[in-house]
Write a protein that holds these residues in place. Structure first.
Motif, short mmCIF file in Angstrom:
data_model
loop_
_atom_site.label_atom_id
_atom_site.label_comp_id
_atom_site.label_asym_id
_atom_site.label_seq_id
_atom_site.Cartn_x
_atom_site.Cartn_y
_atom_site.Cartn_z
N ASP A 10 0.65 -1.12 0.05
CA ASP A 10 0.02 0.00 0.12
C ASP A 10 0.77 1.27 0.03
N ASP A 11 2.25 1.00 0.25
CA ASP A 11 2.97 2.50 0.06
C ASP A 11 3.48 2.83 -1.10
N ILE A 12 3.52 4.13 -1.46
CA ILE A 12 4.22 4.73 -2.68
C ILE A 12 5.45 5.47 -2.17
N ALA A 13 6.65 4.95 -2.59
CA ALA A 13 7.80 5.39 -2.02
C ALA A 13 8.04 6.97 -2.19
N ASP A 14 8.69 7.76 -1.25
CA ASP A 14 8.98 8.96 -1.29
C ASP A 14 10.13 9.14 -2.42
N PRO A 15 9.79 10.02 -3.80
CA PRO A 15 10.88 10.12 -4.54
C PRO A 15 12.00 11.22 -4.43
N TYR A 16 11.60 12.24 -3.19
CA TYR A 16 12.36 13.16 -3.20
C TYR A 16 13.98 13.00 -2.88
N GLY A 17 14.76 13.71 -3.57
CA GLY A 17 16.16 13.38 -3.21
C GLY A 17 16.76 12.44 -4.09
N ARG A 18 15.73 11.64 -4.93
CA ARG A 18 16.40 10.42 -5.64
C ARG A 18 16.33 10.85 -7.06
N ASP A 19 16.57 9.86 -8.23
CA ASP A 19 16.70 10.26 -9.31
C ASP A 19 15.46 10.27 -10.29
N LEU A 20 15.56 10.48 -11.58
CA LEU A 20 14.14 10.61 -12.00
C LEU A 20 13.38 9.36 -12.00
N GLU A 21 13.87 8.19 -12.23
CA GLU A 21 13.22 6.79 -12.30
C GLU A 21 12.50 6.75 -11.01
N ALA A 22 13.00 7.34 -10.02
CA ALA A 22 11.96 7.20 -8.34
C ALA A 22 10.75 8.09 -8.68
N TYR A 23 10.94 9.18 -9.36
CA TYR A 23 9.70 10.14 -9.54
C TYR A 23 8.78 9.57 -10.57
N HIS A 24 9.44 8.92 -11.64
CA HIS A 24 8.30 8.01 -12.71
C HIS A 24 7.88 6.97 -12.15
N LEU A 25 8.43 6.42 -11.14
CA LEU A 25 7.92 5.03 -10.41
C LEU A 25 6.79 5.53 -9.68
N ALA A 26 6.98 6.60 -8.71
CA ALA A 26 5.90 7.13 -7.97
C ALA A 26 4.72 7.88 -8.48
N PHE A 27 4.89 8.30 -9.72
CA PHE A 27 3.88 9.09 -10.44
C PHE A 27 3.12 7.88 -11.29
#
Length: 221
Positions: A157-174
Motif C-alpha cells: 500500500d505504500d508509494i515510495a518518496d521520490p524526493y532526493g532520488r533520481d528521475l526513475e524514482a519520480y516516474h515510479l511514484a507518479f
C-alpha cells in the motif's frame, strides 16, 4: 469554490506536500472530478514544506499527463483538514495513521491511495455509477469501507518518496499514483477494470522521517 458549494472533499496526504500528495490531488481533479460541481480536492503534508510549489520533476510529469501543476502552495496537515474531508488518502500507511491520529472520527473514510484503489476495483462488479459524481464518490467510499481487510503484505500500500532520488524514482511514484487514480476513475465511469493487482506490489520504500532526522540536502523538495 465557495464553502457552501462543496458537497464532497478529497484530501491527499504525504510528508512534504510537494511531490506525491499534490500529484495525487491534481490527477484526482482531472480524472475523478473533471469539472463536476461540488467536489473539492486538496492535499497536505505531515511535515509540509509550507508555501513551496510542486517539486519540479513531479510538476513536469503532471504537465506531461495533461494535469495542471501551477498555483500550488504546500500546506501542513491539520485536524481541520482531516475532519472536513469525506475521503482521506495517504500515500503510505504512515500518512494514513497520521491522518487518523489528527482526526479519529475519519478512520472509516481514511485509506492509503493504493489500498482504496484495490478495494474499489475488487468491488467494481457491485458498483453502479450515477449521473451525480458526488453521489458516485460517496458510494465508492462506502464500497471500499465495506471491503476493507488485512493484507498479507501491507507494504504493497505504500508509494515510495521520490524526493532526493533520481528521475526513475519520480516516474515510479507518479506511475503508481496514476494507476491507482485511473483504476478508481474507471469504476466511477462504469468501465471494466483491469486486474486490481496493478496497484501492488510497491517498490521497497525507504524509512521516512521528518526533516531534522533525514538529510534533505539543498535540493527543493
Amino acid at each position: 469554490m465557495a464553502e457552501g458549494d462543496v458537497r464532497f472533499r478529497v484530501l491527499t496526504v504525504c510528508t512534504g506536500n510537494i511531490c506525491r500528495s499534490p500529484a495525487a490531488e491534481r490527477l484526482i481533479r482531472r480524472v475523478w472530478v473533471d469539472g463536476a460541481a461540488g467536489v473539492e480536492v486538496v492535499s497536505g503534508g505531515t511535515h509540509a514544506m509550507v508555501g513551496e510549489p510542486i517539486q519540479i520533476s513531479m510538476a513536469h510529469l503532471l504537465e506531461q499527463s495533461g494535469a495542471y501543476s501551477g498555483e500550488f502552495c504546500a500546506q501542513l496537515l491539520t485536524p481541520q483538514l482531516v475532519e472536513r474531508a469525506d475521503l482521506v488518502l495517504g500515500m503510505t500507511r504512515r500518512h494514513r495513521a497520521a491522518a487518523v491520529a489528527l482526526g479519529p472520527a475519519a478512520t472509516g473514510r481514511t485509506f492509503t491511495l493504493r489500498e482504496f484503489a484495490r478495494l474499489v476495483a475488487d468491488g467494481a462488479a457491485e458498483f453502479e455509477p450515477t449521473e451525480d459524481r458526488v453521489e458516485s464518490l460517496r458510494r465508492v467510499v462506502e464500497l471500499a469501507g465495506s471491503r476493507r481487510r488485512a493484507v498479507l503484505d501491507p507494504a504493497v500500500d505504500d508509494i515510495a518518496d521520490p524526493y532526493g532520488r533520481d528521475l526513475e524514482a519520480y516516474h515510479l511514484a507518479f506511475t503508481e499514483i496514476s494507476r491507482a487514480v485511473d483504476l478508481v476513475g474507471r469504476v466511477l465511469e462504469g468501465l471494466p477494470v483491469s486486474d486490481p493487482r496493478v496497484v501492488g506490489p510497491a517498490a521497497p520504500s525507504p524509512e521516512e522521517a521528518p526533516p531534522g532526522r533525514r538529510s534533505w540536502g539543498r535540493r527543493r523538495r
